[in-house]
Design an enzyme around this catalytic site. Structure first.
Site, PDB file in Angstrom:
ATOM      1  N   LYS A  11       0.947  -1.443  -0.506  1.00 39.44           N
ATOM      2  CA  LYS A  11      -0.112   0.523   0.059  1.00 39.44           C
ATOM      3  C   LYS A  11       0.548   1.212  -0.222  1.00 39.44           C
ATOM      4  O   LYS A  11       0.642   1.951  -0.762  1.00 39.44           O
ATOM      5  CB  LYS A  11      -0.733   0.465   1.111  1.00 39.44           C
ATOM      6  CG  LYS A  11      -1.854  -1.135   1.005  1.00 39.44           C
ATOM      7  CD  LYS A  11      -2.581  -1.258   2.684  1.00 39.44           C
ATOM      8  CE  LYS A  11      -1.624  -0.519   3.771  1.00 39.44           C
ATOM      9  NZ  LYS A  11      -1.159  -2.093   4.519  1.00 39.44           N
ATOM     10  N   ARG A  22      -9.752  -0.025   7.802  1.00 38.61           N
ATOM     11  CA  ARG A  22      -9.878  -1.322   8.498  1.00 38.61           C
ATOM     12  C   ARG A  22     -10.657  -1.890   9.272  1.00 38.61           C
ATOM     13  O   ARG A  22     -10.168  -3.049   9.452  1.00 38.61           O
ATOM     14  CB  ARG A  22      -8.056  -0.998   9.511  1.00 38.61           C
ATOM     15  CG  ARG A  22      -7.012  -1.639   8.906  1.00 38.61           C
ATOM     16  CD  ARG A  22      -5.870  -1.661   9.722  1.00 38.61           C
ATOM     17  NE  ARG A  22      -5.238  -0.544   9.524  1.00 38.61           N
ATOM     18  CZ  ARG A  22      -3.911  -0.684   8.999  1.00 38.61           C
ATOM     19  NH1 ARG A  22      -3.389  -1.432   8.982  1.00 38.61           N
ATOM     20  NH2 ARG A  22      -3.102   0.161   8.754  1.00 38.61           N
ATOM     21  N   ARG A  55      11.733  -5.700   4.518  1.00 42.38           N
ATOM     22  CA  ARG A  55      11.752  -4.140   4.888  1.00 42.38           C
ATOM     23  C   ARG A  55      12.662  -2.725   5.831  1.00 42.38           C
ATOM     24  O   ARG A  55      12.770  -3.373   6.259  1.00 42.38           O
ATOM     25  CB  ARG A  55      10.076  -3.412   5.167  1.00 42.38           C
ATOM     26  CG  ARG A  55      10.357  -1.922   5.105  1.00 42.38           C
ATOM     27  CD  ARG A  55       8.443  -2.039   4.820  1.00 42.38           C
ATOM     28  NE  ARG A  55       7.789  -2.347   6.493  1.00 42.38           N
ATOM     29  CZ  ARG A  55       6.701  -2.536   6.424  1.00 42.38           C
ATOM     30  NH1 ARG A  55       5.428  -2.068   5.488  1.00 42.38           N
ATOM     31  NH2 ARG A  55       5.706  -2.705   8.082  1.00 42.38           N
ATOM     32  N   ARG A  94      11.000  -1.036  11.052  1.00 38.36           N
ATOM     33  CA  ARG A  94       9.674  -0.765  11.993  1.00 38.36           C
ATOM     34  C   ARG A  94      10.336  -2.050  13.217  1.00 38.36           C
ATOM     35  O   ARG A  94      10.376  -2.750  13.012  1.00 38.36           O
ATOM     36  CB  ARG A  94       8.967  -0.776  11.355  1.00 38.36           C
ATOM     37  CG  ARG A  94       8.425   0.793  10.308  1.00 38.36           C
ATOM     38  CD  ARG A  94       7.521   0.462   9.635  1.00 38.36           C
ATOM     39  NE  ARG A  94       5.925  -0.361   9.898  1.00 38.36           N
ATOM     40  CZ  ARG A  94       5.015  -0.219   9.513  1.00 38.36           C
ATOM     41  NH1 ARG A  94       4.833   0.254   8.547  1.00 38.36           N
ATOM     42  NH2 ARG A  94       3.975  -0.777   9.459  1.00 38.36           N
ATOM     43  N   ARG A 144      -0.443  -8.915  13.187  1.00 42.73           N
ATOM     44  CA  ARG A 144      -0.947  -7.654  12.343  1.00 42.73           C
ATOM     45  C   ARG A 144      -1.560  -8.123  11.435  1.00 42.73           C
ATOM     46  O   ARG A 144      -3.071  -7.290  11.317  1.00 42.73           O
ATOM     47  CB  ARG A 144       0.372  -6.821  12.712  1.00 42.73           C
ATOM     48  CG  ARG A 144       1.151  -5.981  13.072  1.00 42.73           C
ATOM     49  CD  ARG A 144       2.105  -5.714  12.620  1.00 42.73           C
ATOM     50  NE  ARG A 144       1.960  -4.678  10.849  1.00 42.73           N
ATOM     51  CZ  ARG A 144       3.255  -4.395  10.379  1.00 42.73           C
ATOM     52  NH1 ARG A 144       4.501  -4.894  10.810  1.00 42.73           N
ATOM     53  NH2 ARG A 144       3.076  -4.159   8.712  1.00 42.73           N
TER      54      ARG A 144
HETATM   55  P1  AP5 Z   1       4.712  -1.396   1.752  1.00 41.28           P
HETATM   56  O1  AP5 Z   1       4.428  -0.630   0.414  1.00 41.28           O
HETATM   57  O2  AP5 Z   1       5.449  -1.027   3.235  1.00 41.28           O
HETATM   58  O3  AP5 Z   1       3.830  -2.032   1.997  1.00 41.28           O
HETATM   59  P2  AP5 Z   1       2.308  -1.464   3.494  1.00 41.28           P
HETATM   60  O4  AP5 Z   1       1.094  -2.344   2.492  1.00 41.28           O
HETATM   61  O5  AP5 Z   1       2.149   0.330   3.412  1.00 41.28           O
HETATM   62  O6  AP5 Z   1       2.577  -2.003   5.172  1.00 41.28           O
HETATM   63  P3  AP5 Z   1       2.509  -1.420   5.810  1.00 41.28           P
HETATM   64  O7  AP5 Z   1       3.226  -3.007   7.321  1.00 41.28           O
HETATM   65  O8  AP5 Z   1       2.706  -0.517   6.101  1.00 41.28           O
HETATM   66  O9  AP5 Z   1       1.079  -1.925   6.355  1.00 41.28           O
HETATM   67  P4  AP5 Z   1       0.246  -2.315   7.679  1.00 41.28           P
HETATM   68  O10 AP5 Z   1      -1.034  -1.852   7.271  1.00 41.28           O
HETATM   69  O11 AP5 Z   1       0.655  -3.175   8.908  1.00 41.28           O
HETATM   70  O12 AP5 Z   1       0.984  -0.705   8.684  1.00 41.28           O
HETATM   71  P5  AP5 Z   1       0.488   0.456   9.213  1.00 41.28           P
HETATM   72  O13 AP5 Z   1       1.750   1.827   9.113  1.00 41.28           O
HETATM   73  O14 AP5 Z   1      -0.712   1.377   7.918  1.00 41.28           O
HETATM   74  O15 AP5 Z   1       5.744  -3.227   1.652  1.00 41.28           O
HETATM   75  C1  AP5 Z   1       6.300  -3.833   2.266  1.00 41.28           C
HETATM   76  C2  AP5 Z   1       7.553  -4.031   1.868  1.00 41.28           C
HETATM   77  O16 AP5 Z   1       7.566  -4.576   0.388  1.00 41.28           O
HETATM   78  C3  AP5 Z   1       8.563  -3.162   1.141  1.00 41.28           C
HETATM   79  O17 AP5 Z   1      10.036  -3.583   1.747  1.00 41.28           O
HETATM   80  C4  AP5 Z   1       8.277  -2.825  -0.067  1.00 41.28           C
HETATM   81  O18 AP5 Z   1      10.441  -2.204  -0.738  1.00 41.28           O
HETATM   82  C5  AP5 Z   1       8.194  -4.372  -0.453  1.00 41.28           C
HETATM   83  N1  AP5 Z   1       7.113  -4.860  -1.607  1.00 41.28           N
HETATM   84  C6  AP5 Z   1       6.107  -3.402  -1.594  1.00 41.28           C
HETATM   85  N2  AP5 Z   1       5.741  -3.649  -3.563  1.00 41.28           N
HETATM   86  C7  AP5 Z   1       6.378  -4.715  -3.151  1.00 41.28           C
HETATM   87  C8  AP5 Z   1       6.115  -6.102  -4.430  1.00 41.28           C
HETATM   88  N3  AP5 Z   1       5.164  -5.651  -5.288  1.00 41.28           N
HETATM   89  N4  AP5 Z   1       6.862  -6.698  -4.980  1.00 41.28           N
HETATM   90  C9  AP5 Z   1       7.834  -7.501  -3.670  1.00 41.28           C
HETATM   91  N5  AP5 Z   1       8.194  -6.345  -3.286  1.00 41.28           N
HETATM   92  C10 AP5 Z   1       7.697  -5.054  -2.754  1.00 41.28           C
HETATM   93  O19 AP5 Z   1      -0.114   0.031  10.294  1.00 41.28           O
HETATM   94  C11 AP5 Z   1       1.200   0.369  11.727  1.00 41.28           C
HETATM   95  C12 AP5 Z   1       0.135   0.211  12.131  1.00 41.28           C
HETATM   96  O20 AP5 Z   1      -0.870   2.079  12.641  1.00 41.28           O
HETATM   97  C13 AP5 Z   1      -0.915  -0.505  12.739  1.00 41.28           C
HETATM   98  O21 AP5 Z   1      -0.417  -2.149  12.931  1.00 41.28           O
HETATM   99  C14 AP5 Z   1      -2.031  -0.257  14.312  1.00 41.28           C
HETATM  100  O22 AP5 Z   1      -1.334  -0.228  14.941  1.00 41.28           O
HETATM  101  C15 AP5 Z   1      -1.936   0.957  13.592  1.00 41.28           C
HETATM  102  N6  AP5 Z   1      -3.181   1.589  12.475  1.00 41.28           N
HETATM  103  C16 AP5 Z   1      -3.067   1.978  11.048  1.00 41.28           C
HETATM  104  N7  AP5 Z   1      -4.225   2.710  10.929  1.00 41.28           N
HETATM  105  C17 AP5 Z   1      -5.092   2.007  11.915  1.00 41.28           C
HETATM  106  C18 AP5 Z   1      -6.445   1.680  11.611  1.00 41.28           C
HETATM  107  N8  AP5 Z   1      -7.398   1.957  10.172  1.00 41.28           N
HETATM  108  N9  AP5 Z   1      -6.874   1.065  11.881  1.00 41.28           N
HETATM  109  C19 AP5 Z   1      -6.451   1.280  13.319  1.00 41.28           C
HETATM  110  N10 AP5 Z   1      -5.202   1.255  14.166  1.00 41.28           N
HETATM  111  C20 AP5 Z   1      -4.821   0.881  12.728  1.00 41.28           C
HETATM  112 MG    MG Z   2       2.507   0.789   5.127  1.00 45.94          MG
END
Ligand code: AP5
Ligand code: MG
Length: 223
Positions: free
Chosen positions: A19, A94, A133, A166, A177
């Site tokens: 994402k 989410r 990552r 992270r 997660r």
């Molecule tokens: P990346 O693009 O970073 O993936 P992502 O989908 O953004 O994954 P996140 O880990 O950021 O999602 P998340 O939902 O757990 O965390 P968030 O920060 O939103 O890609 C991942 C890796 O893969 C990278 O190394 C990249 O280079 C690689 N990659 C990407 N595409 C690729 C491809 N096509 N092929 C190969 N490699 C690839 O949330 C963090 C925390 O915040 C949550 O756990 C929660 O505590 C809180 N939070 C956030 N939003 C909410 C909400 N709405 N409600 C409640 N709590 C929330």
């Molecule tokens: Mg992300």
């Protein structure tokens, strides 16, 4: 890009689905704000604000931040001037209550969601991505040691900041997660499918191919 600023898009996907990687490129292309709740919570936590103190334990353990906190953060963000003509939501909603409240907020503003893109990636691939990552502590850009390495090891291509891992990419938090998000994501897929807004994207392709598929899907949003 003419007419594309009215995009109000959601990126759905499990942790590691890509994402953030794709949202960074797409929001730059279309000049719309990238609204990522995870990034907002991490910034608040790093700055030790009241919000940061409130959310830190959830972030680090991988649990979801309570809906009322998350919704109020997004509601305030959507009311900022730069979101008036379009935005991309990454990691929100989410949960079903978040999605329902988002609907209410946007219909009050007369600006409903235009498309929901679901990046589909299997669990074993998610694990490979999360464990490899690295993120920039300056601008938040996301890299992968194998799949998307920076030009210079440990240094961000975009801003020159140092790359770190992270805290919630440690195995224990990754497991939490995935568990927290799996069923909820399926519920949201059904919710948006029911509204005719969902587009599935094969997120297991190389980064550039996923980007092309997203661009193609978003073409329909140019109104
Ligand atoms: P990346 O693009 O970073 O993936 P992502 O989908 O953004 O994954 P996140 O880990 O950021 O999602 P998340 O939902 O757990 O965390 P968030 O920060 O939103 O890609 C991942 C890796 O893969 C990278 O190394 C990249 O280079 C690689 N990659 C990407 N595409 C690729 C491809 N096509 N092929 C190969 N490699 C690839 O949330 C963090 C925390 O915040 C949550 O756990 C929660 O505590 C809180 N939070 C956030 N939003 C909410 C909400 N709405 N409600 C409640 N709590 C929330
Ligand atoms: Mg992300």
């Amino acid at each position: 890009m003419k007419g594309l600023c009215s995009m109000r898009v959601i990126f759905l996907g499990l942790p590691g689905a890509g994402k953030g990687t794709q949202a960074a490129a797409i929001t730059e292309d279309f000049k719309i704000p990238h609204i990522a709740t995870g990034d907002m919570f991490r910034a608040a936590s790093a700055a030790n604000t009241a919000l940061g103190e409130q959310v830190r334990k959830y972030l680090e353990s991988g649990l979801l931040v309570p809906d009322d906190v998350t919704i109020s953060v997004v509601k305030a963000r959507l009311q900022q001037a730069d979101a008036a003509s379009g935005f991309l939501l990454d990691g929100f909603p989410r949960t079903k209550p978040q999605a329902q409240t988002l609907d209410e907020i946007l219909s009050e503003l007369g600006r409903p969601v235009t498309q929901v893109l679901y990046l589909e990636v299997r669990r074993d691939e998610l694990l490979r991505r999360l464990t490899g990552r690295r993120v920039c502590s300056g601008c938040g850009a996301s890299y992968h040691v194998v799949f998307n390495p920076p030009r210079l090891e440990g240094v961000c291509d975009r801003c020159g900041g140092p790359l770190t891992q992270r805290k919630d990419d440690q195995p224990e938090a990754v497991a939490v997660r995935l568990k927290e998000n799996f069923e909820r994501t399926q519920d949201l897929v059904k919710f948006y499918e029911g509204k005719g807004l969902l587009i599935r994207i094969d997120g297991e392709q190389p980064i550039g191919h996923v980007y092309d598929a997203i661009r193609q899907a978003l073409r329909g949003a140019s109104v």
